[in-house]
Design a protein around this motif. Structure first.
Motif, PDB file in Angstrom:
ATOM      1  N   LYS A 153      13.221  15.884   0.728  1.00 43.44           N
ATOM      2  CA  LYS A 153      13.418  14.958   1.895  1.00 43.44           C
ATOM      3  C   LYS A 153      13.663  13.569   1.592  1.00 43.44           C
ATOM      4  N   ILE A 154      14.998  12.981   1.623  1.00 43.92           N
ATOM      5  CA  ILE A 154      15.179  11.771   1.202  1.00 43.92           C
ATOM      6  C   ILE A 154      14.710  10.811   2.291  1.00 43.92           C
ATOM      7  N   GLU A 155      13.691  10.093   1.764  1.00 41.23           N
ATOM      8  CA  GLU A 155      13.153   9.054   2.839  1.00 41.23           C
ATOM      9  C   GLU A 155      14.088   7.851   3.021  1.00 41.23           C
ATOM     10  N   ASN A 156      14.553   7.327   1.873  1.00 41.86           N
ATOM     11  CA  ASN A 156      15.225   6.120   2.159  1.00 41.86           C
ATOM     12  C   ASN A 156      16.139   5.919   0.890  1.00 41.86           C
ATOM     13  N   VAL A 157      17.467   5.308   0.880  1.00 42.96           N
ATOM     14  CA  VAL A 157      18.324   4.970   0.160  1.00 42.96           C
ATOM     15  C   VAL A 157      18.619   3.261   0.500  1.00 42.96           C
ATOM     16  N   GLY A 158      18.566   2.610  -0.555  1.00 46.39           N
ATOM     17  CA  GLY A 158      18.782   1.267  -0.456  1.00 46.39           C
ATOM     18  C   GLY A 158      19.859   0.848  -1.692  1.00 46.39           C
ATOM     19  N   TYR A 208       6.175  12.550  -4.839  1.00 48.50           N
ATOM     20  CA  TYR A 208       7.171  11.646  -4.360  1.00 48.50           C
ATOM     21  C   TYR A 208       8.140  11.768  -5.662  1.00 48.50           C
ATOM     22  N   LEU A 209       9.310  11.400  -5.495  1.00 47.71           N
ATOM     23  CA  LEU A 209      10.385  11.148  -6.580  1.00 47.71           C
ATOM     24  C   LEU A 209      11.112   9.857  -6.133  1.00 47.71           C
ATOM     25  N   ALA A 210      10.553   8.900  -6.620  1.00 44.36           N
ATOM     26  CA  ALA A 210      11.274   7.531  -6.238  1.00 44.36           C
ATOM     27  C   ALA A 210      11.604   6.654  -7.827  1.00 44.36           C
ATOM     28  N   TYR A 211      12.831   6.264  -7.413  1.00 48.38           N
ATOM     29  CA  TYR A 211      13.668   5.630  -8.682  1.00 48.38           C
ATOM     30  C   TYR A 211      14.338   4.274  -8.155  1.00 48.38           C
ATOM     31  N   ILE A 212      14.491   3.552  -9.292  1.00 44.93           N
ATOM     32  CA  ILE A 212      15.196   2.223  -9.007  1.00 44.93           C
ATOM     33  C   ILE A 212      16.445   2.669  -9.961  1.00 44.93           C
ATOM     34  N   TYR A 213      17.505   2.509  -9.592  1.00 46.81           N
ATOM     35  CA  TYR A 213      18.791   2.648 -10.487  1.00 46.81           C
ATOM     36  C   TYR A 213      19.592   1.532 -11.149  1.00 46.81           C
ATOM     37  N   TYR A 214      19.831   1.739 -12.134  1.00 47.69           N
ATOM     38  CA  TYR A 214      20.478   0.611 -13.109  1.00 47.69           C
ATOM     39  C   TYR A 214      21.865   1.022 -13.621  1.00 47.69           C
ATOM     40  N   GLU A 257       0.773  -1.339  -0.111  1.00 51.70           N
ATOM     41  CA  GLU A 257       0.110  -0.108   0.135  1.00 51.70           C
ATOM     42  C   GLU A 257       0.991   1.223   0.040  1.00 51.70           C
ATOM     43  N   LYS A 258       1.966   1.225   0.641  1.00 51.77           N
ATOM     44  CA  LYS A 258       2.857   2.376   0.668  1.00 51.77           C
ATOM     45  C   LYS A 258       3.450   2.732  -0.531  1.00 51.77           C
ATOM     46  N   ILE A 259       3.965   1.666  -1.167  1.00 48.36           N
ATOM     47  CA  ILE A 259       4.560   1.692  -2.476  1.00 48.36           C
ATOM     48  C   ILE A 259       3.592   2.248  -3.502  1.00 48.36           C
ATOM     49  N   GLU A 260       2.233   1.688  -3.645  1.00 49.42           N
ATOM     50  CA  GLU A 260       1.141   2.307  -4.329  1.00 49.42           C
ATOM     51  C   GLU A 260       0.974   3.736  -4.146  1.00 49.42           C
ATOM     52  N   ASP A 261       1.158   4.165  -2.867  1.00 47.33           N
ATOM     53  CA  ASP A 261       0.989   5.407  -2.616  1.00 47.33           C
ATOM     54  C   ASP A 261       2.346   6.483  -3.091  1.00 47.33           C
ATOM     55  N   ILE A 262       3.308   5.849  -2.833  1.00 55.20           N
ATOM     56  CA  ILE A 262       4.567   6.536  -3.643  1.00 55.20           C
ATOM     57  C   ILE A 262       4.165   6.561  -5.198  1.00 55.20           C
ATOM     58  N   ILE A 263       3.672   5.527  -5.890  1.00 53.61           N
ATOM     59  CA  ILE A 263       3.669   5.534  -7.195  1.00 53.61           C
ATOM     60  C   ILE A 263       2.743   6.501  -7.689  1.00 53.61           C
ATOM     61  N   TYR A 264       1.508   6.515  -6.859  1.00 58.43           N
ATOM     62  CA  TYR A 264       0.293   7.638  -7.485  1.00 58.43           C
ATOM     63  C   TYR A 264       0.359   8.948  -6.850  1.00 58.43           C
ATOM     64  N   SER A 265       1.498   9.306  -5.992  1.00 56.41           N
ATOM     65  CA  SER A 265       1.314  10.577  -5.286  1.00 56.41           C
ATOM     66  C   SER A 265       2.356  11.401  -5.955  1.00 56.41           C
ATOM     67  N   ASN A 266       1.687  12.603  -6.294  1.00 53.42           N
ATOM     68  CA  ASN A 266       2.831  13.617  -7.194  1.00 53.42           C
ATOM     69  C   ASN A 266       3.757  14.237  -6.459  1.00 53.42           C
ATOM     70  N   PHE A 326      17.947   1.735  -4.955  1.00 55.79           N
ATOM     71  CA  PHE A 326      16.821   2.746  -4.933  1.00 55.79           C
ATOM     72  C   PHE A 326      16.803   3.852  -4.221  1.00 55.79           C
ATOM     73  N   LEU A 327      16.165   4.793  -4.490  1.00 55.27           N
ATOM     74  CA  LEU A 327      16.025   6.063  -3.738  1.00 55.27           C
ATOM     75  C   LEU A 327      14.684   6.538  -3.663  1.00 55.27           C
ATOM     76  N   ILE A 328      14.043   6.742  -2.517  1.00 56.51           N
ATOM     77  CA  ILE A 328      12.976   7.420  -2.338  1.00 56.51           C
ATOM     78  C   ILE A 328      12.737   8.591  -1.820  1.00 56.51           C
TER      79      ILE A 328
END
Length: 151
Positions: free
Chosen positions: A91-96, A62-68, A51-60, A76-78
């Motif tokens: 605000k950087i919420e998380n980096v992994g 957020y800037l959230a990416y998976i890096y390749y 549900e949180k990931i869906e919120d991130i996807i559909y909320s304007n 990733f960075l959220i």
């Protein structure tokens, strides 16, 4: 809290041509995104659910990416953007990062990329980055980026 004033000259060399970023919006699959996040070492120790990931996807906001790199996922960075006192705050919420890449310092490139995207796509000219992490690596990244620390 770390602060930096941005301009085109400061950001000119911040985007690595070797690094590819796909937004959560482009990826569109919350289950796969969540599985990837759960396989990474997360510097900010935030737990996510579908549900949180869906919120991130559909909320304007957020800037959230998976890096390749070479089509191999690295991490990733959220982040999210808010406005306070007429200032846009990133605000950087998380980096992994996946464990096999943890010694390569790709996180620095992830953060440079998200700052550039926030500046380019969201019109942010001043970045205030706050994150809850006890990792010395994250503190070193802020130093490398020449952010000013405020308390």
């Amino acid at each position: 809290m770390y602060i930096k004033k941005l301009d085109k000259k400061a950001l000119n060399n911040w985007v690595s041509p070797e690094l590819k970023a796909l937004s959560f919006i482009e990826l569109k699959n919350p289950t796969e995104i969540l599985n990837f996040i759960n396989n990474c070492t997360n510097y900010c120790e935030i737990n996510y659910n579908k549900e949180k990931i869906e919120d991130i996807i559909y909320s304007n906001r957020y800037l959230a990416y998976i890096y390749y790199k070479n089509d191999n996922p690295l991490g990733f960075l959220i982040s999210d953007i808010s406005v306070k006192d007429n200032k846009k705050i990133l605000k950087i919420e998380n980096v992994g990062i996946l464990n096999k890449y943890i010694e390569k310092s790709h996180e620095l490139d992830f953060i440079k990329s998200i700052i550039f995207k926030a500046w380019e796509k969201k019109g942010i000219d001043k970045i205030i980055i706050t994150f809850k992490s006890t990792e010395n690596k994250m503190k070193e990244i802020m130093k490398d980026l020449e952010f000013r620390k405020e308390y």
